[in-house]
Write an enzyme that holds these catalytic residues in place. Structure first.
Site, mmCIF file in Angstrom:
data_model
loop_
_atom_site.group_PDB
_atom_site.id
_atom_site.type_symbol
_atom_site.label_atom_id
_atom_site.label_comp_id
_atom_site.label_asym_id
_atom_site.label_seq_id
_atom_site.Cartn_x
_atom_site.Cartn_y
_atom_site.Cartn_z
ATOM 1 N N HIS A 124 0.822 -1.206 0.000
ATOM 2 C CA HIS A 124 0.000 0.000 0.000
ATOM 3 C C HIS A 124 0.862 1.266 0.000
ATOM 4 C CE1 HIS A 124 -3.326 -2.508 2.166
ATOM 5 N NE2 HIS A 124 -3.366 -2.677 0.864
ATOM 6 N N PRO A 125 1.764 1.437 -0.959
ATOM 7 C CA PRO A 125 2.587 2.652 -0.956
ATOM 8 C C PRO A 125 1.758 3.899 -1.231
ATOM 9 C CG PRO A 125 2.881 1.463 -3.014
ATOM 10 C CD PRO A 125 2.051 0.579 -2.125
#
Length: 599
Positions: A530-531
């Site tokens: 989940h950058p």
């Protein structure tokens, strides 16, 4: 474009040859899937792309597909959607294949740089990013989690006017088509029907998911709707699926309109290399890209260029175009148009490998023949284990002693099917790999250009996990909470036990000691992929801000960033739903801006 699996699933033997080491049933099964589902049902539009359009959207992922849909609602606007990958493939549509899409030809196959505190076992951590129509929404875990209302209220407190939970909730609901009547009726304030994005509870009744949910309830955690008024508890999560098929943003927002709206233009396998910016007026006027034939092309945007390439590639494209940290651009011999903190503030939900549940009574391991029967069932009516995610749907959100806000989680748990020492499909596994996920890390990373080849090479991704306290201590407490599951009646009755075999690089420490788990964090780091945060949204007074609360790039006219990279602080949950919300809200902002202007 034809799908090919990643190297982890490839076998040295030719399937037609006699050999000493025969392919495993898993490899054979994936080979069958690739033959049956390795093509696309979408066809490239024959409409010629004009040299000038009103809007250009770069990236057909979770945000870009939404923006392209909403802007083409105005029939007078011509919109071009550019995607570096190809058409979405039929294998993407099978919910269970998210485990094998990562590392394959529909993934950018990014890796992070190992550092002193994390990602040291395999010379960096993987960072799957979707490459193709739908972007990461075409290969993610499909879990529909919005985050805590507090997350968005925090955004607003930072000076981002219009981004409080009360103000973003209508945009979550705008896109939502919730197919579960019970959930909508129980929480009508939080849910809706009729949007483009279908959300449902998967119909397949997964044995181990039920047991895991029951075990959490034994420990005192309520069964909740995590997208309503409570975020601490356990839930068989809803997913972005429709009747047992993945509902990526491409399927949800583009496929219904692609052949109906003549003002929508799409080009796949279009690798954008630069935003064209007038150096005198500092206005974005178009983009340069390379098409599938390798030819360089330029297209002009009369109104705006919108970058929706994601938290890795949006900052890369901005920097290639002269927008970013001055020292970084000069180092790569790029003319500086605007000195901004592009590529800073990288955040992700860090986790670990090494927590494994051994299954005995509830092992789902099957023969190849039984797995092929699962394919036949799926083809018939999109049901069975291939229409599901296995134990992953059972997800818990808990609070450690480090979280000071009442009733707010800081740890999430994912349960991933495992088999033959690799991630498995949910229709055949005998182990569950548990990922305790740190939802609110203090550590921050960076994305910079690759000096060897800034344009073609993958950017340099430094996550810097566990570089700030109390990230390591908070995750350690999350591990201790998880281990309580093995004392529950649900686990013991079903003979679900902890695999206590130490992982190789940490075997010098006693298993389950604090030192052991700290070592696991350092070497066997994992994430929930989940950058966010690399083109940070913030007020003008925020020196780290790249875009304003209207998502306009500071100092450059007619240029916006619309994707997860604008998040100032990562949310407490999976990021896909929030990225869709961002795109919905941004689309209204763009419409409101341009309806006031006469051209």
């Amino acid at each position: 474009m034809v799908w090919t699996p990643g190297p982890i699933f490839q076998d040295a033997c030719d399937f037609g040859e006699k050999c000493t080491t025969c392919p495993s049933p898993t490899v054979m099964f994936i080979a069958i899937l690739s033959v049956m589902f390795g093509n696309s049902r979408d066809k490239k539009s024959s409409r010629k792309i004009p040299e000038e359009l009103d809007f250009i959207v770069v990236g057909a992922g979770s945000a870009g597909c939404v923006v392209a849909n909403r802007l083409t609602e105005n029939k007078n606007w011509k919109v071009l959607l550019l995607e570096a990958g190809g058409e979405e493939l039929r294998i993407n549509e099978i919910p269970s294949t998210n485990y094998i899409l990562q590392g394959s030809s529909v993934d950018w196959n990014y890796r992070t740089v190992p550092d002193e505190n994390s990602c040291r076992a395999d010379n960096g951590c993987t960072m799957p990013r979707g490459k193709g129509m739908g972007g990461t929404s075409s290969l993610n875990g499909m879990l529909y989690v919005r985050g805590s209302p507090l997350d968005f209220d925090e955004w607003a407190k930072l000076g981002n006017k219009g981004w409080s939970f009360k103000e973003v909730l209508p945009y979550f609901k705008k896109s939502e088509n919730n197919l579960d009547d019970n959930i909508v009726k129980a929480n009508p304030h939080y849910h809706s029907k009729g949007g483009y994005q279908s959300v449902e509870t998967l119909a397949y009744n997964e044995t181990n998911a039920r047991i895991i949910t029951k075990a959490w309830q034994e420990l005192g955690y309520d069964y909740i709707d995590v997208n309503a008024d409570k975020q601490i508890g356990v839930m068989n999560l809803q997913t972005t699926t429709f009747n047992g098929q993945r509902h990526s943003t491409n399927v949800a927002f583009i496929r219904p309109i692609r052949n109906k709206r003549q003002n929508l233009f799409i080009e796949t396998e279009a690798f954008v290399t630069k935003i064209k910016i007038n150096p005198k007026t500092k206005r974005a006027v178009g983009v340069e890209y390379t098409n599938k034939e390798g030819k360089r092309k330029t297209v002009i945007a009369r109104k705006e260029v919108i970058i929706s390439a994601g938290a890795v590639d949006s900052p890369k494209l901005l920097m290639l175009s002269g927008i970013g940290p001055e020292e970084e651009l000069k180092k790569n011999k790029i003319n500086v148009l605007k000195n901004l903190s592009v590529g800073r503030n990288l955040q992700d939900h860090v986790s670990i490998d090494g927590l494994n549940i051994k299954l005995k009574k509830t092992s789902q391991k099957k023969s190849l023949k039984k797995r092929i029967e699962d394919i036949q069932q799926y083809l018939k009516n999109q049901t069975g284990p291939l229409s599901a995610l296995g134990p992953l749907v059972s997800t818990a959100f808990v609070k450690t002693s480090f979280e000071t806000v009442k009733n707010i989680p800081d740890i999430e748990y994912n349960f991933v099917p495992f088999n033959d020492t690799i991630i498995a499909l949910p229709n055949s596994y005998d182990t569950i790999n548990v990922h305790p996920i740190l939802l609110i890390p203090n550590s921050r990373g960076t994305i910079t250009l690759n000096a060897s080849d800034p344009i073609q090479a993958a950017p340099v991704i430094r996550q810097n996990f566990f570089s700030k306290s109390p990230d390591r201590q908070r995750l350690l407490e999350g591990i201790r909470i998880l281990l309580q599951l093995f004392k529950t009646k649900a686990f013991q009755d079903n003979e679900m036990t902890l695999n206590e075999r130490p992982w190789p690089l940490c075997k010098q420490f006693p298993f389950n000691s604090d030192d052991y788990w700290s070592c696991i964090m350092t070497y066997y780091t994992n994430t929930d992929y989940h950058p966010v945060g690399t083109c940070k949204m913030g007020p003008k007074s925020d020196r780290e801000a790249v875009v304003d609360p209207e998502l306009r790039v500071y100092g450059i006219k007619s240029l916006r960033v619309v994707d997860a990279s604008i998040m100032p602080i990562i949310i407490r949950g999976n990021t896909n739903a929030a990225t869709i919300m961002i795109a919905e809200k941004a689309s209204d902002m763009i419409k409101n801006d341009w309806k006031l202007k006469i051209f």
